[in-house]
Design a protein around this motif. Sequence first.
Motif, mmCIF file in Angstrom:
data_model
loop_
_atom_site.group_PDB
_atom_site.id
_atom_site.type_symbol
_atom_site.label_atom_id
_atom_site.label_comp_id
_atom_site.label_asym_id
_atom_site.label_seq_id
_atom_site.Cartn_x
_atom_site.Cartn_y
_atom_site.Cartn_z
ATOM 1 N N ASN A 122 -40.049 97.672 109.114
ATOM 2 C CA ASN A 122 -40.407 98.898 108.810
ATOM 3 C C ASN A 122 -42.016 98.916 108.642
ATOM 4 O OD1 ASN A 122 -37.627 100.261 107.945
ATOM 5 N ND2 ASN A 122 -37.713 98.274 107.046
ATOM 6 N N SER A 138 -38.653 101.778 112.357
ATOM 7 C CA SER A 138 -37.853 101.978 111.091
ATOM 8 C C SER A 138 -36.663 101.049 111.150
ATOM 9 C CB SER A 138 -37.621 103.183 110.920
ATOM 10 O OG SER A 138 -36.531 103.572 109.809
ATOM 11 N N GLU A 139 -36.309 100.109 110.443
ATOM 12 C CA GLU A 139 -35.194 99.302 110.491
ATOM 13 C C GLU A 139 -34.931 98.641 111.844
ATOM 14 O OE1 GLU A 139 -33.676 99.111 107.808
ATOM 15 O OE2 GLU A 139 -34.598 100.733 106.809
ATOM 16 N N ASN A 141 -36.140 99.529 114.537
ATOM 17 C CA ASN A 141 -36.204 100.484 115.975
ATOM 18 C C ASN A 141 -37.356 101.389 115.989
ATOM 19 O OD1 ASN A 141 -33.495 99.819 116.912
ATOM 20 N ND2 ASN A 141 -32.546 100.804 115.013
ATOM 21 N N ILE A 142 -37.807 101.654 117.145
ATOM 22 C CA ILE A 142 -38.933 102.697 117.433
ATOM 23 C C ILE A 142 -38.318 104.051 117.103
ATOM 24 C CG2 ILE A 142 -40.405 104.056 119.031
ATOM 25 C CD1 ILE A 142 -40.278 101.442 120.630
ATOM 26 N N VAL A 143 -38.714 104.762 116.408
ATOM 27 C CA VAL A 143 -38.144 106.224 116.074
ATOM 28 C C VAL A 143 -38.493 107.070 116.859
ATOM 29 C CG1 VAL A 143 -38.266 108.298 114.210
ATOM 30 C CG2 VAL A 143 -38.133 105.868 113.366
ATOM 31 N N LEU A 222 -40.262 107.153 104.502
ATOM 32 C CA LEU A 222 -39.872 105.833 105.393
ATOM 33 C C LEU A 222 -39.907 104.629 104.511
ATOM 34 C CD1 LEU A 222 -41.678 106.881 108.424
ATOM 35 C CD2 LEU A 222 -39.086 106.672 108.343
ATOM 36 N N PRO A 224 -42.311 102.467 104.453
ATOM 37 C CA PRO A 224 -42.729 101.288 105.354
ATOM 38 C C PRO A 224 -43.100 100.048 104.477
ATOM 39 C CG PRO A 224 -44.501 102.953 105.324
ATOM 40 C CD PRO A 224 -42.995 103.464 104.450
ATOM 41 N N SER B 138 -31.740 107.282 111.072
ATOM 42 C CA SER B 138 -32.782 107.351 111.982
ATOM 43 C C SER B 138 -32.266 106.533 113.084
ATOM 44 C CB SER B 138 -34.066 107.123 111.591
ATOM 45 O OG SER B 138 -34.959 106.966 112.569
ATOM 46 N N GLU B 139 -32.364 106.926 114.325
ATOM 47 C CA GLU B 139 -31.586 105.929 115.476
ATOM 48 C C GLU B 139 -30.499 105.193 115.072
ATOM 49 O OE1 GLU B 139 -33.222 106.657 118.354
ATOM 50 O OE2 GLU B 139 -35.112 107.635 117.245
ATOM 51 N N VAL B 143 -32.170 104.784 106.812
ATOM 52 C CA VAL B 143 -33.318 104.324 106.411
ATOM 53 C C VAL B 143 -33.495 103.780 104.955
ATOM 54 C CG1 VAL B 143 -35.858 105.074 106.212
ATOM 55 C CG2 VAL B 143 -34.389 105.660 108.002
ATOM 56 N N GLY B 145 -36.351 101.192 104.625
ATOM 57 C CA GLY B 145 -37.533 100.668 104.360
ATOM 58 C C GLY B 145 -37.878 99.783 103.324
ATOM 59 N N MET B 146 -38.635 99.600 102.483
ATOM 60 C CA MET B 146 -38.851 98.703 101.370
ATOM 61 C C MET B 146 -38.289 99.073 100.226
ATOM 62 S SD MET B 146 -42.729 99.220 99.992
ATOM 63 C CE MET B 146 -43.459 100.684 99.544
#
Lengths: 290, 290
Positions: A122, A138-139, A141-143, A222, A224, B138-139, B143, B145-146
């Motif tokens: 992420n 994200s996870e 994959n490209i979002v 997200l 990240p 997402s995809e 989601v 993330g952390m």
Amino acid sequence: MLIGGIEAGGTKFVYGVANENGDILERLICPTEKPEITLKTVYDYFASKNISSLGIGSFGPIDLNKLSDTYGYITTTPKPYWQNTNLVGAFSKLNIPIAFDTDVNGAALAESIWGASAGLKNSVYITVGTGIGGGIISEGNIVHGMLHPEIGHMLIRIHAEDDFEGVCPFHKDCLEGMASGPSFNKRWSLRGENQELPENHKAWDFEAYYLAQALVNIILTLMPEKIILGGGIMNEKHLFPKIRACVVSLLSGYLNSEYILNEIDSYIVEPKLGNNAGLLGAISLGKNIL
Amino acid sequence: MLIGGIEAGGTKFVYGVANENGDILERLICPTEKPEITLKTVYDYFASKNISSLGIGSFGPIDLNKLSDTYGYITTTPKPYWQNTNLVGAFSKLNIPIAFDTDVNGAALAESIWGASAGLKNSVYITVGTGIGGGIISEGNIVHGMLHPEIGHMLIRIHAEDDFEGVCPFHKDCLEGMASGPSFNKRWSLRGENQELPENHKAWDFEAYYLAQALVNIILTLMPEKIILGGGIMNEKHLFPKIRACVVSLLSGYLNSEYILNEIDSYIVEPKLGNNAGLLGAISLGKNIL
């Protein structure tokens, strides 16, 4: 195994081949002339190479919808001769898998494989320059969602001391309207200020405040594990500590995360891939579809 | 094949079993008493069922980090007796795969399988009530993330006519501080207004403006194909057209997307799963790890 990559830019195409580890073995540059010239030069190069896949990271706007008749095209660009150009189609005779994405999605992916966010599932890569763009992993994959991220147009609060109206043709004072290079230049040249503003100029406080707000909203959405900031404006390295401090301040202790509380210096960071980011972005896209 | 689900809430646990199609075959409710009582009741139920997996959608805060010593715990909740409760561990003797996530992530997943966003790989579920929370697909992935999304604390612009300071203990005037149920009630009762505010009251314009800003920032970040708005405040159905209009206005024509330009009524929508959303959320989590 060789992977081909094309960084398709509005002024030049950078292309070449690398191995799976992202070691660039050849790197060439040609100017962005008419498509039939530039694309022939690049096609001829790859036709002589035994590559297993090709990645293209392109300037936009581009059509990423695989169900669309114009998938793989550069669409409504103001760049002369390049409107409605079938970029992916120009390489279909290579008969290899071709990945096509935005340049910034490529950069985000490359950083997550070989760069500042290597090994993390992420991460977010943001470029701050003529425009403001973001690529999101994200996870793993490209979002893309229904298109691709357009974080440059996020809504932000205006700094109490900033009376600039903003330059975005759509929103005036969105993030890009208030914090992109053209915004920066217009605001301060309007005020008769030299564009070499000292590090303690309030220009940088405004800039950090706007970028930090976008980062906070991205963090809260997200979560990240790493945020990478690149692009021309981020060459002003003193912006990094200002942005980090502003992110921590805006979060007001809400997120009880070690990344943010104790490791902010390694949470919001510079890119690692430097001048090769664009080409490695394209190559990472090519690697990703193998 | 049977899948078990537990909607772990602060006042009640809803639990039961369903088949893979999300047809609920049994649905039970017990009050949230001390953990040793409630968890025993629920454990005994599932011990007598031949389920293939169990999904738990829980109130928070919870530990979702699988590398953590307290993965599967409810952590620092103010709910008496429930601090540091090992929710997942209470069911480990069932010897089946157990999925554990936030209640809102479960709801987002269930809507994306059986509900308003069925079949879409990119969707967002937002609940607007005592708090404001969001679950993001997402995809095709939830989601995390952390941690997990905390979109309730996004930064928003304050409406020019709104002088309320906000109720968020961390940020005062973040989204949750300005648009949650407690914010809404405090603002208007302070002003001596009846809480049954008419549909043309400016309260709803403020509410729509704040929620629309969060949606715009989420759209620009994730480009979801569908946004679902649930929770107590969204029972005021007249908010939907106000929010849709405000999203379109704030985007100012920037996104040339049919979803948004022509299909906004089916882009920002109500949940479909109604009273079963929580339990189906848990069951979808259970289905997801099979």
